[in-house]
Design a protein around this motif. Structure first.
Motif, short mmCIF file in Angstrom:
data_model
loop_
_atom_site.label_atom_id
_atom_site.label_comp_id
_atom_site.label_asym_id
_atom_site.label_seq_id
_atom_site.Cartn_x
_atom_site.Cartn_y
_atom_site.Cartn_z
N LEU A 43 0.80 -1.25 0.17
CA LEU A 43 -0.05 0.01 0.03
C LEU A 43 1.02 1.32 0.12
CD1 LEU A 43 -2.86 1.46 0.18
CD2 LEU A 43 -2.76 1.17 2.76
N LYS A 44 1.73 1.13 0.84
CA LYS A 44 3.00 2.40 0.85
C LYS A 44 3.46 2.73 -0.48
CE LYS A 44 6.57 4.23 3.76
NZ LYS A 44 5.76 5.56 4.22
N ARG A 45 3.96 1.65 -0.94
CA ARG A 45 4.63 1.73 -2.09
C ARG A 45 3.97 2.10 -3.51
NH1 ARG A 45 10.04 0.49 -1.88
NH2 ARG A 45 10.93 -0.47 0.13
N TRP A 46 2.68 1.65 -3.61
CA TRP A 46 1.80 1.97 -4.68
C TRP A 46 1.06 2.95 -4.52
CZ3 TRP A 46 4.59 -2.59 -5.50
CH2 TRP A 46 4.49 -2.81 -6.97
N THR A 47 1.12 3.84 -3.39
CA THR A 47 0.28 5.04 -3.26
C THR A 47 1.10 6.22 -2.66
OG1 THR A 47 -0.37 4.45 -0.91
CG2 THR A 47 -1.72 3.71 -2.51
N GLY A 48 2.22 6.01 -2.18
CA GLY A 48 2.76 7.10 -1.61
C GLY A 48 2.50 7.59 -0.07
#
Length: 270
Positions: A43-48
């Motif tokens: 989630l963090k890597r694909w949304t920032g």
């Protein structure tokens, strides 16, 4: 003999492949022994999203819009830690926003909720998607995704950033991972993919006070193109990981690999 010797220009390499991100995420989940660590990092890597915003994500902010290619997630709060207690505060700079998420990410999030069945927390009475570590990361530079901004975000030198991007030696794995995570957090990868800056700013919760921003508006086509790009990159990474080994000790990733191996998309509408 000439005193001046021209240095050979190093070959260009990709900033960070999505396969790299997937492998780092798998390692994190493997070391912790937790499926939610895998979903959290994807989630963090694909949304920032910022770490505090992910920790403050409530189940009610996962919105099924009925759109055939994307769903919606609202960023309304973040959690931080004060004197060893979680405190619920507004997102940084009050950057309340909606984030379009691809269906593969929607599946991961709703699967996380179905597995854990979050209960109202004793501190706030809300149901959070994740209930783990609440450590916050350093504040970055909202004015642009540059290597200098990545260095500031990660707390390293610009030279260290260049080494991390080039895949060279001389950095610890912890430092390299921190640099690459910082690049994702400020949208460096999205700019490299030529995603419109106005859409990156909305997604990351940044503000652009320039005249150009006042005359540039986000369209549905922009949103669709972004989700299509993210989805394609995700499945490219998944296919590359599948080629390495058809299984994973991380349960949630193993299920994705098995579904992909059967030539059946793991995207199932929630």
């Amino acid at each position: 003999m000439d005193a001046f010797v021209k240095r050979v220009r190093p070959s260009s390499r990709a900033l960070l492949s999505h396969l790299d991100a997937l492998l780092v995420t798998e390692r994190m989940a493997l070391l912790s022994g937790r499926d939610d660590e895998f979903v959290w990092e994807i989630l963090k890597r694909w949304t920032g999203m910022r770490s505090g915003e992910i920790h403050g994500l409530e189940t009610r902010y996962l919105i099924n819009t009925g759109h055939p290619h994307r769903q919606l997630m609202q960023v309304e709060w973040q959690l931080t830690e004060v004197k060893s207690k979680p405190v619920r505060i507004a997102p940084k700079d009050e950057s309340y926003r909606n984030i379009d998420i691809p269906l593969f990410l929607w599946d991961l999030l709703t699967g996380q909720v179905a597995r854990t069945r979050p209960q109202p927390c004793p501190c706030h009475g809300y149901r959070y998607v994740f209930t783990g570590n609440v450590r916050r990361r350093a504040v970055g530079n909202p004015k642009g995704a540059t290597q200098a901004a990545v260095a500031k975000r990660a707390g390293v030198s610009e030279r260290a950033v260049k080494v991390a991007f080039a895949g060279g030696d001389g950095l610890s794995e912890e430092t390299r991972a921190r640099v690459l995570a910082a690049a994702d957090e400020i949208g460096y990868r999205l700019e490299a993919a030529r995603i419109p800056r106005v859409l990156i700013d909305e997604r990351l919760g940044h503000e652009d006070g320039s005249v150009q921003a006042n005359y540039t508006h986000i369209t549905d086509d922009m949103r669709d193109e972004l989700v299509e790009m993210l989805t394609a990159r995700w499945f490219e990474a998944l296919d590359a990981r599948l080629a390495m080994c058809p299984t994973s000790p991380v349960r949630v990733l193993n299920e994705l690999l098995q579904a992909r191996a059967r030539n059946r998309s793991p995207l199932v509408a929630a």
